[in-house]
Design a protein around this motif. Structure first.
Motif, PDB file in Angstrom:
ATOM      1  N   VAL A   6       0.827  -1.205   0.000  1.00  0.00           N
ATOM      2  CA  VAL A   6       0.000   0.000   0.000  1.00  0.00           C
ATOM      3  C   VAL A   6       0.864   1.258   0.000  1.00  0.00           C
ATOM      4  O   VAL A   6       0.619   2.200  -0.767  1.00  0.00           O
ATOM      5  CB  VAL A   6      -0.963   0.010   1.210  1.00  0.00           C
ATOM      6  N   ILE A   7       1.888   1.287   0.855  1.00  0.00           N
ATOM      7  CA  ILE A   7       2.762   2.467   0.891  1.00  0.00           C
ATOM      8  C   ILE A   7       3.434   2.650  -0.462  1.00  0.00           C
ATOM      9  O   ILE A   7       3.565   3.774  -0.969  1.00  0.00           O
ATOM     10  CB  ILE A   7       3.822   2.344   2.005  1.00  0.00           C
ATOM     11  N   ASP A  65       5.884 -20.086   6.866  1.00  0.00           N
ATOM     12  CA  ASP A  65       4.768 -19.317   7.411  1.00  0.00           C
ATOM     13  C   ASP A  65       4.957 -17.820   7.197  1.00  0.00           C
ATOM     14  O   ASP A  65       3.985 -17.070   7.057  1.00  0.00           O
ATOM     15  CB  ASP A  65       4.607 -19.620   8.902  1.00  0.00           C
ATOM     16  N   ILE A  66       6.204 -17.380   7.172  1.00  0.00           N
ATOM     17  CA  ILE A  66       6.497 -15.979   6.851  1.00  0.00           C
ATOM     18  C   ILE A  66       6.084 -15.689   5.416  1.00  0.00           C
ATOM     19  O   ILE A  66       5.438 -14.671   5.125  1.00  0.00           O
ATOM     20  CB  ILE A  66       7.990 -15.673   7.073  1.00  0.00           C
ATOM     21  N   GLU A  67       6.430 -16.575   4.506  1.00  0.00           N
ATOM     22  CA  GLU A  67       6.090 -16.377   3.098  1.00  0.00           C
ATOM     23  C   GLU A  67       4.572 -16.417   2.878  1.00  0.00           C
ATOM     24  O   GLU A  67       4.031 -15.646   2.078  1.00  0.00           O
ATOM     25  CB  GLU A  67       6.787 -17.424   2.228  1.00  0.00           C
ATOM     26  N   LYS A  68       3.887 -17.305   3.578  1.00  0.00           N
ATOM     27  CA  LYS A  68       2.432 -17.373   3.448  1.00  0.00           C
ATOM     28  C   LYS A  68       1.786 -16.083   3.951  1.00  0.00           C
ATOM     29  O   LYS A  68       0.830 -15.572   3.360  1.00  0.00           O
ATOM     30  CB  LYS A  68       1.885 -18.564   4.234  1.00  0.00           C
ATOM     31  N   GLY A  69       2.304 -15.559   5.057  1.00  0.00           N
ATOM     32  CA  GLY A  69       1.772 -14.300   5.573  1.00  0.00           C
ATOM     33  C   GLY A  69       1.976 -13.162   4.600  1.00  0.00           C
ATOM     34  O   GLY A  69       1.062 -12.361   4.352  1.00  0.00           O
ATOM     35  N   LEU A  70       3.165 -13.070   4.032  1.00  0.00           N
ATOM     36  CA  LEU A  70       3.446 -12.022   3.048  1.00  0.00           C
ATOM     37  C   LEU A  70       2.495 -12.130   1.860  1.00  0.00           C
ATOM     38  O   LEU A  70       1.973 -11.124   1.362  1.00  0.00           O
ATOM     39  CB  LEU A  70       4.889 -12.126   2.571  1.00  0.00           C
ATOM     40  N   GLU A  71       2.255 -13.348   1.414  1.00  0.00           N
ATOM     41  CA  GLU A  71       1.374 -13.562   0.264  1.00  0.00           C
ATOM     42  C   GLU A  71      -0.042 -13.075   0.549  1.00  0.00           C
ATOM     43  O   GLU A  71      -0.664 -12.395  -0.275  1.00  0.00           O
ATOM     44  CB  GLU A  71       1.358 -15.048  -0.102  1.00  0.00           C
ATOM     45  N   ILE A  72      -0.560 -13.409   1.723  1.00  0.00           N
ATOM     46  CA  ILE A  72      -1.902 -12.961   2.092  1.00  0.00           C
ATOM     47  C   ILE A  72      -1.968 -11.432   2.149  1.00  0.00           C
ATOM     48  O   ILE A  72      -2.877 -10.802   1.602  1.00  0.00           O
ATOM     49  CB  ILE A  72      -2.320 -13.571   3.439  1.00  0.00           C
ATOM     50  N   GLY A  73      -0.990 -10.829   2.819  1.00  0.00           N
ATOM     51  CA  GLY A  73      -0.984  -9.370   2.939  1.00  0.00           C
ATOM     52  C   GLY A  73      -0.914  -8.681   1.592  1.00  0.00           C
ATOM     53  O   GLY A  73      -1.613  -7.682   1.343  1.00  0.00           O
ATOM     54  N   GLN A  74      -0.099  -9.190   0.699  1.00  0.00           N
ATOM     55  CA  GLN A  74       0.052  -8.577  -0.621  1.00  0.00           C
ATOM     56  C   GLN A  74      -1.218  -8.707  -1.448  1.00  0.00           C
ATOM     57  O   GLN A  74      -1.596  -7.776  -2.168  1.00  0.00           O
ATOM     58  CB  GLN A  74       1.238  -9.219  -1.344  1.00  0.00           C
ATOM     59  N   LYS A  75      -1.900  -9.841  -1.350  1.00  0.00           N
ATOM     60  CA  LYS A  75      -3.125 -10.027  -2.122  1.00  0.00           C
ATOM     61  C   LYS A  75      -4.257  -9.149  -1.599  1.00  0.00           C
ATOM     62  O   LYS A  75      -5.031  -8.583  -2.384  1.00  0.00           O
ATOM     63  CB  LYS A  75      -3.533 -11.497  -2.100  1.00  0.00           C
ATOM     64  N   ILE A  76      -4.372  -9.020  -0.287  1.00  0.00           N
ATOM     65  CA  ILE A  76      -5.381  -8.120   0.279  1.00  0.00           C
ATOM     66  C   ILE A  76      -5.073  -6.685  -0.129  1.00  0.00           C
ATOM     67  O   ILE A  76      -5.967  -5.915  -0.506  1.00  0.00           O
ATOM     68  CB  ILE A  76      -5.432  -8.247   1.809  1.00  0.00           C
ATOM     69  N   ALA A  77      -3.795  -6.300  -0.064  1.00  0.00           N
ATOM     70  CA  ALA A  77      -3.399  -4.939  -0.439  1.00  0.00           C
ATOM     71  C   ALA A  77      -3.763  -4.637  -1.884  1.00  0.00           C
ATOM     72  O   ALA A  77      -4.198  -3.529  -2.214  1.00  0.00           O
ATOM     73  CB  ALA A  77      -1.898  -4.759  -0.223  1.00  0.00           C
ATOM     74  N   LYS A  78      -3.575  -5.609  -2.742  1.00  0.00           N
ATOM     75  CA  LYS A  78      -3.900  -5.413  -4.168  1.00  0.00           C
ATOM     76  C   LYS A  78      -5.363  -5.052  -4.343  1.00  0.00           C
ATOM     77  O   LYS A  78      -5.717  -4.175  -5.135  1.00  0.00           O
ATOM     78  CB  LYS A  78      -3.570  -6.681  -4.953  1.00  0.00           C
ATOM     79  N   LYS A  79      -6.251  -5.700  -3.592  1.00  0.00           N
ATOM     80  CA  LYS A  79      -7.681  -5.405  -3.675  1.00  0.00           C
ATOM     81  C   LYS A  79      -7.976  -3.992  -3.172  1.00  0.00           C
ATOM     82  O   LYS A  79      -8.804  -3.266  -3.749  1.00  0.00           O
ATOM     83  CB  LYS A  79      -8.473  -6.444  -2.872  1.00  0.00           C
TER      84      LYS A  79
END
Length: 420
Positions: free
Chosen positions: A149-150, A182-196
Motif C-alpha cells: 500500500v505504501i 509461514d512468513i512467506e504465506k503471511g506475506l502472500e496474504i498481505g500482498q493479495k489483500i493490499a492489491k484489492k
C-alpha cells in the motif's frame, strides 16, 4: 471490552464496511514434519551466525504490535514526498492490514501449530511468545499489506520500502517465532489483500481536483482554497451512506455574539498553550499507539483498533468538509477585519463546522468504545480540542460545538458498521 459480545478472533468478518468487503479464498496447510526440520535447521544456522546488532534489529521489528513500524514508515514516506499527499493513504493501509489479519486468523483457528523454538531446543526464542497458533505469520501479513500500500502511494520510495521489508523478514526469521514457510504465506496474504484495496483506492475520489468557484458574498468565507481541499466532501465514504448524512443545520446569520466572546478572550490572553498544542502535535495518533501498548492488545486487537480509529477520522473529515463547502461559513478574522487570532494563520478553508472538533468527536467516540475505562479522558480531550480552536481564534465557539456533535454521530455510525 474491546469487542462486541460474542465477537472474537477470527469471528469478525472483513472490515464490515458498506463500500467493500475483501476476502480471499486461499487454503493453506502446514508443511510436513520433514520440511519443518529443514526449516528449523535454517533458523538455527541464522541464529548462530548473528552479530550483536541483529538482536537490536529483532527487537525493533518484533516489538510493540505488527503495524507499529509500518505506520511509522508511512509517515516517513509522507514526509519524504514533495507535493500533494493522497488523503486516503492511512486508512487504506490500516484497513488492508486488518483484513489481512482476519484472513490469517481464520487459518490459525483451523490449524494449531507450535512456534519454531518450541519444536527444537537448537532454536532460541528471541521475541515475545504468544498463546495462539504460529501457523501463518501475522506480522508478515501486515508487512506484506503495508509494503504494497505504501508503495502504491509513494512509488518513488520503492528502494527504501524494499530494504525495510527485507530487514523485517530477516528479523522475523531470526526471532525463532516463525517458520520460513509461514512468513512467506503471511506475506502472500498481505500482498493479495493490499492489491484489492489498491484497486478500490483508485476510484475513491481522494485525488480529484476542484474546479469550482468561491461564492462572492461578504457574509461567507472568502479565499483561494487548494485544488484538493473542497474535494474532501466528495471522497467516497467508508461507512457513511452519503457525505451529507450528518450535515448540521445552517450556521448563524449573525455571528456578533460569538465574535464578542472571541474579542473578550483576546483582550485577556496573549497566547494559548492548548491552541498551539492542538495545532502542532499529532495528539490522537500518539494516543491510539499509547493505548494499544498500555492495554497490551494482541496483533488482531491492535489491527482492529487502528482500522476503526482511522475509519472514524476519514469519515469525520468527509462529514465536516461537506458542511464547510455547503455553507461556506465565514472565519472570525473575516467577520471582523480588526481581529488578530492568537494562532495568526487561519486555515485556508471555510469554518463551519470545525474540522478539528468533528474529527475529535468521532475519534473520542470510537476510543471510548475500544477502551471504555478511559471514556472520561477521551471526552475531556475532545472538549480541550474544541476549546483550543476557539482560544486560537480560528473558529467561533459555535463552529466547534457543532463539530463535536457531528463527529459524535459519525463515531457512532462507524462503530455500528464495524460491529453489526
Amino acid at each position: 471490552m474491546l469487542f462486541k459480545p460474542g465477537i472474537g478472533y477470527g469471528q469478525m468478518t472483513s472490515s464490515s464496511l458498506k463500500s467493500f468487503k475483501f476476502k480471499l479464498q486461499e487454503r493453506f496447510s502446514p508443511v510436513n514434519e520433514k520440511l519443518l526440520q529443514d526449516e528449523i535447521s535454517e533458523i538455527a544456522v541464522i541464529q548462530r551466525q548473528m552479530e550483536k546488532e541483529n538482536l537490536w534489529a529483532i527487537r525493533y521489528w518484533n516489538g510493540a504490535y505488527p503495524s507499529y513500524r509500518w505506520h511509522q514508515l508511512l509517515m516517513q514516506a509522507s514526509q519524504n514526498h514533495q507535493g500533494h499527499k493522497n488523503g486516503g493513504r492511512v486508512v487504506v493501509m490500516h484497513l488492508a492490514i486488518y483484513d489481512a489479519m482476519v484472513e490469517v486468523w481464520k487459518h490459525k483457528k483451523a490449524h494449531f501449530q507450535k512456534a519454531a523454538y518450541q519444536y527444537d531446543s537448537k532454536v532460541k526464542r528471541l521475541g515475545p511468545k504468544s498463546d495462539y497458533s504460529a501457523f501463518i505469520c501475522e506480522w508478515s501479513a501486515v508487512a506484506g499489506a503495508a509494503h504494497r500500500v505504501i508503495g502504491h502511494y509513494f512509488p518513488a520510495q520503492k528502494e527504501l520500502l524494499d530494504s525495510q521489508l527485507a530487514a523485517f523478514k530477516s528479523a522475523r526469521l531470526a526471532s525463532g517465532l516463525q517458520f520460513p514457510s509461514d512468513i512467506e504465506k503471511g506475506l502472500e496474504i498481505g500482498q493479495k489483500i493490499a492489491k484489492k484495496y489498491i484497486e478500490y483506492a483508485k476510484d475513491d475520489r481522494t485525488d480529484r481536483r476542484w474546479k469550482g468557484r468561491v461564492p462572492k458574498l461578504d457574509s461567507l468565507w472568502s479565499g483561494n482554497p487548494s485544488p484538493w481541499d473542497p474535494m474532501k466532501r466528495q471522497w467516497k465514504p467508508l461507512t457513511l451512506d452519503q457525505p451529507n448524512q450528518f450535515r448540521p443545520k445552517p450556521p448563524p446569520t449573525d455571528w456578533s455574539v460569538d465574535m464578542e466572546e472571541l474579542r473578550e478572550f483576546n483582550a485577556k490572553h496573549q497566547s494559548s498553550e492548548i491552541a498551539w498544542k492542538w495545532k502542532s502535535e499529532p495528539v490522537w495518533d500518539r494516543l491510539i499507539e499509547r493505548k494499544i501498548l498500555e492495554y497490551n492488545l494482541n496483533p488482531f486487537e491492535a489491527a482492529f483498533a487502528n482500522a476503526i480509529f482511522h475509519t472514524a477520522r476519514y469519515d469525520a473529515i468527509i462529514a465536516a468538509w461537506d458542511g464547510k463547502y455547503h455553507y461556506w461559513g465565514i472565519r472570525p478574522f473575516q467577520y471582523d477585519l480588526s481581529f488578530k487570532p492568537i494562532l495568526i494563520a487561519t486555515p485556508n478553508f471555510p469554518g463551519y463546522p470545525a474540522g478539528h472538533t468533528t474529527v475529535a468527536g468521532s475519534i473520542a467516540k470510537v476510543l471510548s468504545f475500544l477502551f471504555p475505562r478511559d471514556k472520561s479522558f477521551f471526552d475531556g480531550l475532545a472538549k480541550e480540542c474544541s476549546e483550543s480552536r476557539f482560544e486560537g481564534g480560528v473558529h467561533f465557539r459555535t463552529d466547534n460545538e457543532v463539530g463535536l456533535e457531528v463527529g459524535d454521530k459519525v463515531g457512532q455510525w462507524v462503530i455500528k458498521a464495524f460491529t453489526e
